[in-house]
Design a protein around this motif. Sequence first.
Motif, PDB file in Angstrom:
ATOM      1  N   PRO A  71      12.643 -68.404 -30.256  1.00 56.71           N
ATOM      2  CA  PRO A  71      12.274 -69.380 -29.060  1.00 56.71           C
ATOM      3  C   PRO A  71      13.369 -70.339 -28.887  1.00 56.71           C
ATOM      4  O   PRO A  71      13.428 -70.934 -28.011  1.00 56.71           O
ATOM      5  CB  PRO A  71      11.035 -69.913 -29.183  1.00 56.71           C
ATOM      6  N   TYR A  72      14.204 -70.541 -29.961  1.00 56.99           N
ATOM      7  CA  TYR A  72      15.046 -71.519 -30.138  1.00 56.99           C
ATOM      8  C   TYR A  72      16.536 -71.422 -29.857  1.00 56.99           C
ATOM      9  O   TYR A  72      17.381 -71.902 -29.631  1.00 56.99           O
ATOM     10  CB  TYR A  72      15.214 -72.346 -31.390  1.00 56.99           C
ATOM     11  N   LYS A  73      16.493 -69.806 -29.404  1.00 56.29           N
ATOM     12  CA  LYS A  73      17.972 -69.250 -28.965  1.00 56.29           C
ATOM     13  C   LYS A  73      18.038 -68.709 -27.670  1.00 56.29           C
ATOM     14  O   LYS A  73      16.724 -68.390 -27.152  1.00 56.29           O
ATOM     15  CB  LYS A  73      18.349 -68.330 -30.452  1.00 56.29           C
ATOM     16  N   ILE A  74      19.155 -68.830 -27.207  1.00 57.01           N
ATOM     17  CA  ILE A  74      19.413 -68.033 -25.794  1.00 57.01           C
ATOM     18  C   ILE A  74      20.120 -66.716 -26.073  1.00 57.01           C
ATOM     19  O   ILE A  74      20.676 -66.227 -25.085  1.00 57.01           O
ATOM     20  CB  ILE A  74      19.897 -68.936 -25.037  1.00 57.01           C
ATOM     21  N   TYR A  84       7.238 -70.077 -31.994  1.00 56.43           N
ATOM     22  CA  TYR A  84       6.909 -68.583 -31.568  1.00 56.43           C
ATOM     23  C   TYR A  84       5.652 -68.384 -30.999  1.00 56.43           C
ATOM     24  O   TYR A  84       5.459 -67.430 -30.289  1.00 56.43           O
ATOM     25  CB  TYR A  84       7.084 -67.836 -33.198  1.00 56.43           C
ATOM     26  N   SER A  85       4.541 -69.215 -31.293  1.00 52.14           N
ATOM     27  CA  SER A  85       3.317 -68.884 -30.520  1.00 52.14           C
ATOM     28  C   SER A  85       3.709 -69.022 -29.089  1.00 52.14           C
ATOM     29  O   SER A  85       3.246 -68.468 -28.231  1.00 52.14           O
ATOM     30  CB  SER A  85       2.289 -69.846 -31.267  1.00 52.14           C
ATOM     31  N   MET A  86       4.327 -70.103 -28.798  1.00 51.92           N
ATOM     32  CA  MET A  86       4.555 -70.472 -27.372  1.00 51.92           C
ATOM     33  C   MET A  86       5.447 -69.417 -26.617  1.00 51.92           C
ATOM     34  O   MET A  86       4.930 -68.882 -25.660  1.00 51.92           O
ATOM     35  CB  MET A  86       5.383 -71.772 -27.388  1.00 51.92           C
ATOM     36  N   ILE A  87       6.220 -68.778 -27.138  1.00 53.90           N
ATOM     37  CA  ILE A  87       6.993 -67.743 -26.473  1.00 53.90           C
ATOM     38  C   ILE A  87       6.242 -66.285 -26.620  1.00 53.90           C
ATOM     39  O   ILE A  87       6.284 -65.629 -25.581  1.00 53.90           O
ATOM     40  CB  ILE A  87       8.543 -67.364 -27.260  1.00 53.90           C
ATOM     41  N   GLU A  88       5.390 -66.373 -27.434  1.00 56.88           N
ATOM     42  CA  GLU A  88       4.175 -65.226 -27.457  1.00 56.88           C
ATOM     43  C   GLU A  88       3.535 -65.151 -26.201  1.00 56.88           C
ATOM     44  O   GLU A  88       3.306 -64.467 -25.535  1.00 56.88           O
ATOM     45  CB  GLU A  88       3.764 -64.630 -28.585  1.00 56.88           C
ATOM     46  N   GLY A  89       2.941 -66.567 -25.955  1.00 60.59           N
ATOM     47  CA  GLY A  89       2.076 -66.674 -24.843  1.00 60.59           C
ATOM     48  C   GLY A  89       3.020 -66.734 -23.777  1.00 60.59           C
ATOM     49  O   GLY A  89       2.494 -66.024 -22.661  1.00 60.59           O
ATOM     50  N   PHE A  90       3.929 -66.917 -23.577  1.00 58.07           N
ATOM     51  CA  PHE A  90       4.871 -66.702 -22.371  1.00 58.07           C
ATOM     52  C   PHE A  90       5.049 -65.229 -22.024  1.00 58.07           C
ATOM     53  O   PHE A  90       5.017 -64.970 -20.944  1.00 58.07           O
ATOM     54  CB  PHE A  90       6.186 -67.497 -22.612  1.00 58.07           C
ATOM     55  N   ARG A 112      17.803 -62.301 -23.100  1.00 58.19           N
ATOM     56  CA  ARG A 112      17.277 -62.749 -21.854  1.00 58.19           C
ATOM     57  C   ARG A 112      16.070 -63.611 -21.763  1.00 58.19           C
ATOM     58  O   ARG A 112      15.984 -64.350 -21.149  1.00 58.19           O
ATOM     59  CB  ARG A 112      17.427 -61.532 -20.869  1.00 58.19           C
ATOM     60  N   ILE A 113      15.048 -62.917 -22.574  1.00 56.13           N
ATOM     61  CA  ILE A 113      13.777 -63.628 -22.383  1.00 56.13           C
ATOM     62  C   ILE A 113      13.742 -64.845 -23.084  1.00 56.13           C
ATOM     63  O   ILE A 113      13.470 -65.909 -22.674  1.00 56.13           O
ATOM     64  CB  ILE A 113      12.660 -62.726 -23.193  1.00 56.13           C
ATOM     65  N   GLY A 114      14.614 -65.098 -24.405  1.00 54.40           N
ATOM     66  CA  GLY A 114      14.954 -66.279 -25.005  1.00 54.40           C
ATOM     67  C   GLY A 114      15.819 -67.467 -23.745  1.00 54.40           C
ATOM     68  O   GLY A 114      15.262 -68.285 -23.740  1.00 54.40           O
TER      69      GLY A 114
END
Length: 377
Positions: free
Chosen positions: A279-282, A306-312, A285-287
């Motif tokens: 989640p800290y990298k771009i 990581y939990s936040m991007i999993e929720g996303f 595409r999803i990042g």
Amino acid sequence: MRQYKQLATRAILAGAVALGGEAALAAQVVVGQVAPLSGLEAAQGRAYAAGMQLYFNQLNKGGGVNGHTFALVKRDDNGRPEDTVGHTRALLAEDKPMVLAGYFGSRNIAEVLAAGLLEKEHIALVGYRTTELRAQNPQLFNVRATLRDELQKLTEHLATIGITRLGLYYEDGPGAKALLEAVDEAAGKARATIAHKAAYPAGTARAKQAVDLFIKNPPQAILLVASGAAAAAFIEQYRSAGGAAQLFAHSGADIEQLAKRLSEEQMQGVAIAQVTPNPYKISTRIGKEFNDILARSPAPDVPVSYSMIEGFITAKVIAEAVRRQGARPTREGMQNALDAMESYDAGGYLVGFRPNQHNGSRFVELSIVSGAGRIRQ
């Protein structure tokens, strides 16, 4: 002329009725989450919710999906299975969610299933975290790799660096037997052996007995299939007792929660399996999408994780299932749409379901904590 005007008027009225009918069809899709928003695993539960809310807010700003907007309704079970069941029952009766999402805990989900709530209400649960292997269930849809995939990744990596004498620290929950079989299978494929296995009581972070075992019988590396709180307790006590084995945790350990509790010295060299892109990298595409939306949004009340991007990701999957239903999404329609979602590209992260195959991803990579306490892939 009068006849022409009458026909024109009827056409306008018919169009207005049609537009009104379409507007009436547009509704709010309620997504229900019962999760640990306080207690041992609150950091993960709240972060998962924040990730879902982040994406739903973005959709709602653009008018939603097929005119349908999204509302996330959350209830706090404090990690207690009996509260998970009670809150789920109340949420279903009072808030009428179209879908459930973001649940945590092996016993929690097992008791929701045992209560028959999902089957009775014909409602899907999309996105959840456990420390066990679950049998396929028609109402459960996960957006992440399975624990079996994580174990294979961890043991394969260890084999490549010549580490074959392993220990296992795990939760003594309802799925412990299946977990132990999967660990033995993964170790066997990597030509490794599980020399010692130590359990901690489900729903706790009591690690002392396991620490004592591994200090007395030191393996080369220890696999941690534990919650974030239980993994943090083990690492803290094990390192303080002089334990020197390399530590490899499954994704549920939550690297952010560990880094918050433990010192850099205790965290150094800990490796954690991750089942979503960083989640800290771009670099994906999803990042990039995740970070772009974050930059345009009010700061969340929890750190990026990581939990936040999993929720996303879970929110994206739910929105896609709503989109595929058109004007009239329903609970039954959600399950049918998910069952037909064989290959959904969430932004370089593929999610796919089929009937009787509800593990949506095979993505696993390792994060390793450097000497400076930083995460590196």
